[in-house]
Design an enzyme around this catalytic site. Structure first.
Site, short mmCIF file in Angstrom:
data_model
loop_
_atom_site.label_atom_id
_atom_site.label_comp_id
_atom_site.label_asym_id
_atom_site.label_seq_id
_atom_site.Cartn_x
_atom_site.Cartn_y
_atom_site.Cartn_z
N CYS A 155 82.63 -14.34 -30.75
CA CYS A 155 83.99 -13.54 -31.29
C CYS A 155 85.30 -12.79 -30.52
O CYS A 155 85.48 -12.02 -30.60
CB CYS A 155 82.20 -12.24 -31.18
SG CYS A 155 81.91 -11.49 -29.65
N HIS A 203 90.98 -23.87 -17.94
CA HIS A 203 90.30 -22.98 -19.22
C HIS A 203 89.35 -22.97 -20.11
O HIS A 203 88.10 -22.08 -19.52
CB HIS A 203 91.25 -23.19 -20.01
CG HIS A 203 91.18 -22.33 -21.45
ND1 HIS A 203 92.01 -20.81 -20.93
CD2 HIS A 203 90.87 -21.75 -22.53
CE1 HIS A 203 91.53 -20.17 -21.77
NE2 HIS A 203 90.97 -20.70 -22.68
#
Lengths: 263, 408
Positions: free
Chosen positions: B48, B93
């Protein structure tokens, strides 16, 4: 050798006491250092007690100072049962500084050396002194649990925002453990007192102040158990009663034994 | 071989943009398979908060173009929100993502499972497989070595965590729910997930109470029966829209003797409040309203941010390890060729020598030892050079000096 063992044990307990304060400020590495300090200190003290036992021609912990040495060992042993669990580490904040002070006191009184003299039969000393010390160690642990209970309860009552950052054991768990510890320690004290009374009847002797305080301690912890089971005395009230009993333990342990042991 | 990342996340893209680029797991797997083709590697991580494509390819530029095109095909307006990272930066990341350091709530634990699912569904080869495995390892390490995920990050989970501070394990603890609205449902679910039992649901409208009670296997009761149920409940969760007290201090005080010293934890999520604040002063009663819970959450989030500093160091170290491994890939073929050539020469010379069995065994042993000792240092040096980014130069030099060009 006993002297050589005393200092590492004291240093390890001292390191643990300091590390527990560090752990309270920032949980993590300090907590691990603390628990290792306790373990190492306790093992070294065990070795010290073993040396005392090997070098003595009878029960080696019959004097006030030597019995204090044994008492510290028992308290730390009782703590180790729970203290290894992360949530119970905070108990170390109460137990370890106390252990350091009492251990140093034991040494100051000559309780960490070897070659003590015995006045009574070994069996009597093992049963009487051993059982009473086991009970007192249990009461000390119960008092630490109760102190932690009151501290944790105060944080909940004050709505302290940091309560979940530095987590203590749950109130119900602390209360239950304190109750169980007393349930184990009280029979030990009962037996220890009974052995003392039997000896008093057989060989005569006066009823001194220590005996009175010990019987009072028994009465306080006995009523604490009774009220817990019969009247539902739990939580804060029970914690205060356990701490009141501990004041008597401190008096019995530190102030009065001088007269009792020399009588 | 380059690792390429192209994606969008909550940092640059608002939710209406993210939802247009969100993919469920089967669609993410399809996209990864299409991007990877028969010989390539690709993983699509879609949650999400983010949709990210990880590709491993000989040409970083080409992989980046393909990934961008794939994302823009999902939604043309993504362009300005896209970020692109390569190799070490892409690895760092992903490690931060897996550790929850890039999440809206630092340290949230759900992302680790999502990274695992993306890895399982992806078209991985040696590079991305290693990258994702190491990311999962970094995520677990951060959770094990820091307290970043230990504290609750929402009012609902804080309420349940506070109940645990009173009772310990919530298994078998009885919850009395007052009000059957949506407000308390999250807290209710949080309590249930920790083992608590919803015993009674009290509401002005019994129909709505019955509906909620049925979901949790509880009994629906009218508001007037609260007094009686108070004697049995361990936790009271209230979230009605009433404008007067639903539960007063006197009501709770009357229930206390029958409770025989058992603690009572009360959660008041209603505004205006349902539970009279004086309840908190009663022995064994702990009342937390919405402000108290929000203060606890703010503090735990601050704690998570402090832990995040330690977590950053852990993921940076893991990213370094990945970089070293990736760099070593440049020299591994050269090392393998060198060793193969040396072994080939050794074996050929031994075949030529006229030796009996015992002499041959001795010669095998000696020549193998000499070979290993001779090649040990160049191997180590080449790996070190690879870690320092000179690996390709060293590998080319070795190929040239030993005539290994054909084996490239």
């Amino acid at each position: 050798l006993a002297e050589l063992l005393f200092w590492p044990a004291l240093i390890a307990y001292g390191e643990a006491a300091v590390a527990y304060f560090g752990d309270a400020r920032r949980p993590g590495q300090a907590g691990r250092l603390a628990i290792w300090g306790v373990r190492i200190g306790w093992l070294v003290q065990t070795a010290l007690l073993a040396v005392q036992a090997a070098r003595s021609d009878g029960f080696p912990w019959s004097t006030w100072a030597t019995s204090l040495n044994l008492f510290v060992w028992l308290v730390v042993a009782a703590y180790l049962i729970w203290g290894c669990k992360p949530r119970f580490r905070l108990l170390g904040l109460a137990v370890l500084p106390l252990a350091v002070v009492l251990f140093a006191l034991a040494r100051a009184g000559g309780g960490t050396g070897v070659g003590s003299h015995r006045h009574y039969s070994n069996l009597f000393l093992v049963l009487h002194v051993g059982l009473v010390l086991v009970a007192f160690a249990g009461f000390t642990l119960a008092a630490s649990l109760s102190a932690l209970y009151l501290w944790q309860e105060r944080r909940l009552k004050r709505h302290e925002a940091s309560i979940l950052r530095m987590r203590a054991p749950a109130l119900a768990r602390l209360d239950e453990l304190a109750g169980r510890t007393i349930a184990v320690a009280l029979p030990a004290l009962t037996l220890g007192i009974a052995v003392g009374i039997l000896r008093l009847r057989d060989q005569g002797g006066g009823f001194d102040a220590l005996m009175a305080v010990t019987v009072l301690t028994w009465a306080v912890y006995g009523s604490s158990l009774g009220l817990r089971h019969l009247a539902g005395w739990r939580g804060r009230r029970a914690a205060y009663l356990i701490l009141a009993g501990f004041v008597l333990v401190v008096v019995a342990r530190l102030a009065l034994p001088v007269t009792h042991f020399t009588s | 071989m380059s690792v390429v990342l192209v994606g969008i996340s909550h940092h640059q893209a608002p939710v209406d943009l993210r939802e247009r680029a969100a993919l469920d797991l089967p669609r993410a797997a399809d996209l990864a398979a299409r991007l990877a083709g028969p010989d390539g590697e690709a993983v699509c991580l879609s949650t999400c908060n983010r949709t990210e494509l990880y590709l491993a390819d000989e040409s970083g530029e080409d992989a980046e173009r393909r990934a961008e095109a794939a994302l823009l095909a999902l939604e043309t307006e993504l362009g300005p929100a896209l970020y692109r990272l390569r190799d070490e930066a892409a690895a760092l990341h992903l490690f931060r993502v897996a550790a929850g350091l890039d999440s809206m709530v630092p340290g949230e634990g759900e992302i680790l499972g999502q990274v695992r699912s993306a890895h399982d569904a992806g078209a991985t080869g040696p590079i991305l497989d290693r990258l994702f495995r190491q990311a999962l390892h970094a995520g677990k390490k951060v959770r094990a070595q820091t307290a970043i995920g230990e504290s609750p990050a929402s009012v609902a989970s804080a309420a349940a965590a506070l109940a645990e501070q009173v009772f310990g394990d919530l298994s078998g603890r009885s919850v009395l729910v007052v009000g059957a609205g949506k407000v308390g449902e999250l807290a209710l679910r949080s309590l249930v997930s920790r083992g608590a039992t919803i015993s009674f649901v009290a509401n002005r409208t019994l129909d709505r109470a019955a509906e909620l009670a049925e979901q949790f296997g509880a009994e629906a009761v009218p508001l007037g029966r609260i007094d009686r149920e108070l004697e049995r409940a361990d936790v009271v969760l209230s979230s009605t829209s009433a404008s007067e007290w639903i539960l007063t201090r006197d009501q709770v005080a009357r229930a206390l003797p029958a409770r025989k010293g058992r603690s009572l934890f009360l959660i008041d999520l209603a505004v205006p409040r349902d539970l009279e604040p004086g309840i908190h002063d009663l022995d064994g009663c702990y009342l937390y309203d919405i402000d108290d819970l929000e203060a606890v959450v703010a503090e735990t989030l601050a704690g998570r941010r402090r832990e995040a500093e330690q977590a950053e160091a852990i993921v940076a170290a893991e990213a370094d390890r990945f970089r070293e491994w990736q760099a070593s890939l440049d020299v591994v073929p050269a090392i393998a060729s060198l060793r193969a050539r040396a072994e080939e020469i050794r074996a050929a010379e031994l075949r030529r020598a006229k030796l009996n069995d015992s002499e041959r065994r001795a010669a095998e042993s000696v020549t193998t030892a000499v070979l290993n000792k001779l090649l040990h240092l160049p191997t180590v040096r080449m790996k070190e050079a690879a870690a320092a980014a000179d690996g390709v130069l060293y590998a080319d030099a070795v190929r040239h000096l030993f005539g290994l060009e054909d084996e490239r």
